[in-house]
Write a protein that holds these residues in place. Sequence first.
Motif, PDB file in Angstrom:
ATOM      1  N   SER B 250      12.236 -14.474  -4.388  1.00 30.10           N
ATOM      2  CA  SER B 250      11.267 -15.442  -3.877  1.00 30.10           C
ATOM      3  C   SER B 250      11.930 -16.787  -3.585  1.00 30.10           C
ATOM      4  CB  SER B 250      10.128 -15.632  -4.888  1.00 30.10           C
ATOM      5  OG  SER B 250       9.499 -14.401  -5.141  1.00 30.10           O
ATOM      6  N   GLN B 251      12.862 -17.169  -4.442  1.00 32.04           N
ATOM      7  CA  GLN B 251      13.621 -18.404  -4.196  1.00 32.04           C
ATOM      8  C   GLN B 251      14.345 -18.336  -2.857  1.00 32.04           C
ATOM      9  OE1 GLN B 251      16.497 -18.840  -7.357  1.00 32.04           O
ATOM     10  NE2 GLN B 251      15.226 -20.281  -8.493  1.00 32.04           N
ATOM     11  N   LEU B 252      14.988 -17.199  -2.630  1.00 30.34           N
ATOM     12  CA  LEU B 252      15.881 -17.073  -1.472  1.00 30.34           C
ATOM     13  C   LEU B 252      15.197 -16.486  -0.251  1.00 30.34           C
ATOM     14  CD1 LEU B 252      18.822 -15.608  -3.559  1.00 30.34           C
ATOM     15  CD2 LEU B 252      18.699 -17.915  -2.649  1.00 30.34           C
ATOM     16  N   LEU B 253      13.936 -16.056  -0.436  1.00 32.30           N
ATOM     17  CA  LEU B 253      13.189 -15.375   0.628  1.00 32.30           C
ATOM     18  C   LEU B 253      13.958 -14.164   1.138  1.00 32.30           C
ATOM     19  CD1 LEU B 253      11.797 -18.487   2.571  1.00 32.30           C
ATOM     20  CD2 LEU B 253      10.695 -17.147   0.779  1.00 32.30           C
ATOM     21  N   ALA B 254      14.669 -13.530   0.246  1.00 33.31           N
ATOM     22  CA  ALA B 254      15.467 -12.348   0.601  1.00 33.31           C
ATOM     23  C   ALA B 254      15.909 -11.645  -0.680  1.00 33.31           C
ATOM     24  CB  ALA B 254      16.697 -12.759   1.404  1.00 33.31           C
TER      25      ALA B 254
END
Lengths: 389, 336
Positions: B250-254
């Motif tokens: 979720s932090q990295l959107l990946a």
Amino acid sequence: MTTDNRDAASLLADFRHGRLSRRELVMGLAALGIAAPLATGLLPGGSARAQDKKYFVTFANVLESGELFVQLGNGIENAAKVAGYEFKRYNNNFDGPTTINNARLMAQDKPDLILEYNGVEGIGEALKRIFDDAGIPFIAINVPVPGGIWFNLVNREIGIDTAKVVVPLAQAKGWTAADTTVIILQASAAGVEVNDCIRYFYITAAEAMGMTPAKPEDITALTTTIGDNLIQVDGKGVLDTSYTTVKNALQTLAEDRHILLYSINDDSVIGAWRAITEAKRENNTIVAGLGGSVAALKELRENPYWVAEGSVFATHWGQYLMAMTAAILGGVTPPPLTKSPQAVLTKETVDKYYDASGQVKLLPPLVAENMYLKDTGILQKFNNVEGLI
Amino acid sequence: MTLSAKGTTAAAGAPSAQPSAQRARILRAGFQYFGIGAFYLVILVAFAFSTQHFFSYSNALNILTNVSVIGIVALGQTLAIVSGGFDLSVSGVVPLGAVSFALLTNAGIGAPLAILIVIGIGALVDLINGLIVTQVGINPLITTLGTLSITAGLAYTLSRGVTIPFVDLDVGILAERPFAGISYYVMAFLALAIVISLMLRYTVFGRMIYAVGGNREASRLAGIRVDSLTILIYVICSALAAFAGVVVASQLLAGAPTVGVEAALTSIAAVILGGASLTGGLGGVGGTLIGVLVLGTIANGMALMMVPAFYQQIATGLILLLAVGFGRLRAVFTGE
């Protein structure tokens, strides 16, 4: 010519009786000044044209996990099929003892040529000894091995070419050395050559924009800043560490400071870019990637701040290696380094080389030093190299 | 419930009726929390004077954000270590969780359901770990090392070795910041810390964890179902690691198979820094939180001071050794 032919015939006889290795035969023929088509015609198993020869090639991949290496290995195997070569594949598993063991096994296979992708730089001499003792020519992929013919990308040139795309765009926005910082993400454990791309990116950008100048040796793994113009962090080439390190670095930069962002691979750039967007600083940032991954190509196409993407087309190295094989066994002496195909893509050129799904549809034209590959006719079989279609 | 002397006194968080045990507990708690707490204060003051960018609200949030992933893993690791074991497989479960979450949400599954499935996958991994450790009798080091390799390999296989960006960025809802710049995952981390801390300190289950860590055999003789408890602890640990994978994605959107690979060693380091013992029976969430913050703050402070990464590694190692040395001092003073 008659004398030459008689000498060549005796060389060939020695070769057939095992008194001469293939490499010695090729070198002997080359010393006689025999043209490549004649030399290849003397070798058993095919016609006079190099592209029609059926060679036996073994390949030791650096690692058989991780998409990049697997696809690279698959690409080489597929290229061998297209070239019509017999092929055998090993896994060095990024491990010295395994690599040496594989080298011995490959020597036992008695191939015409060995493709060695060794990830452990210090064991080059041991590999050389094994291959030399077996009398088998070899190509060193990516990591040089003494005595081997080297095939590799040139990180320095990618960094320079990327800066040449990025800097004019920054200058067009009115950004100057006084208000711009270059953030580069190294992978300190990967060594100097890999990190050349980011070093030369800064050196080129600094020169063009009048930033604090630097020489290559000024930017080492321990360098963190150069004046107000450079911040180097260690993203280790991975997503999460790059995100965290850039988040920390942004704390030290004024909100209105302009940023040129670049790293050694796409994962690292994507992680860093996430930190930039989370800090809502994308309007002040220009970013460039390296690797040509599907995710990065999507960014290049859709993200207005992502302006360049370096690609080395690693999945297609195989066809160049097969062409090198044909050339070497045909008696050609290649340059010390045969460069892999590489290009810095922009929004204008990305569709020329990649389709929408991220698959390569065209490879850049051969550079002058690589023109010897054209003469083998191998690359033409793939029908995907600009200028050879 | 009858426990051996070691089992009883080792339970740092468990109250005792005996005055001497009470005194020892207070002394131990003093060393455990105030010692590492004071050390943390020293670090804060040192960095505040060393770099102008350190002492700000945005940087405090930055530190909290940076430590959230490893913090969630460390909460589970605390349970494992207090019970006398540890879990190396979290280094594989975190990337597996991140990759699974990205794949599930990209396949159209909603974020809440995807989170539950990922947590379920994590729980399953350590259910296997727990069964192997308790039923087959293989050492936790070997068992969790094996599942680390399997789960890390699965993460690479599922992702084909590449980063998988979210197709719909809204599924990264945990990274949204609804209040004062604090993201949902930071809130989730703090909430989990409170829940696990209360559970460890005030429930029978928590006291049994300390008892098993203090003396496994005595706990068995006292009627505690040690094997079931051990399996449950591993399941919680791995479920938390899988959730940490969701957080990092979720932090990295990946999702990527390379994220969180240092989770095992860093989380163990944080727990030990916080006063736990690798032999079990000691430690707690408070100490672990401070341990996580110490590691995260040192990384942040040195980054702000532009200290090269190599030196940061050396400094982190030295601090860990200092903490272990401090633990030995504690043992001398408390007569453990």
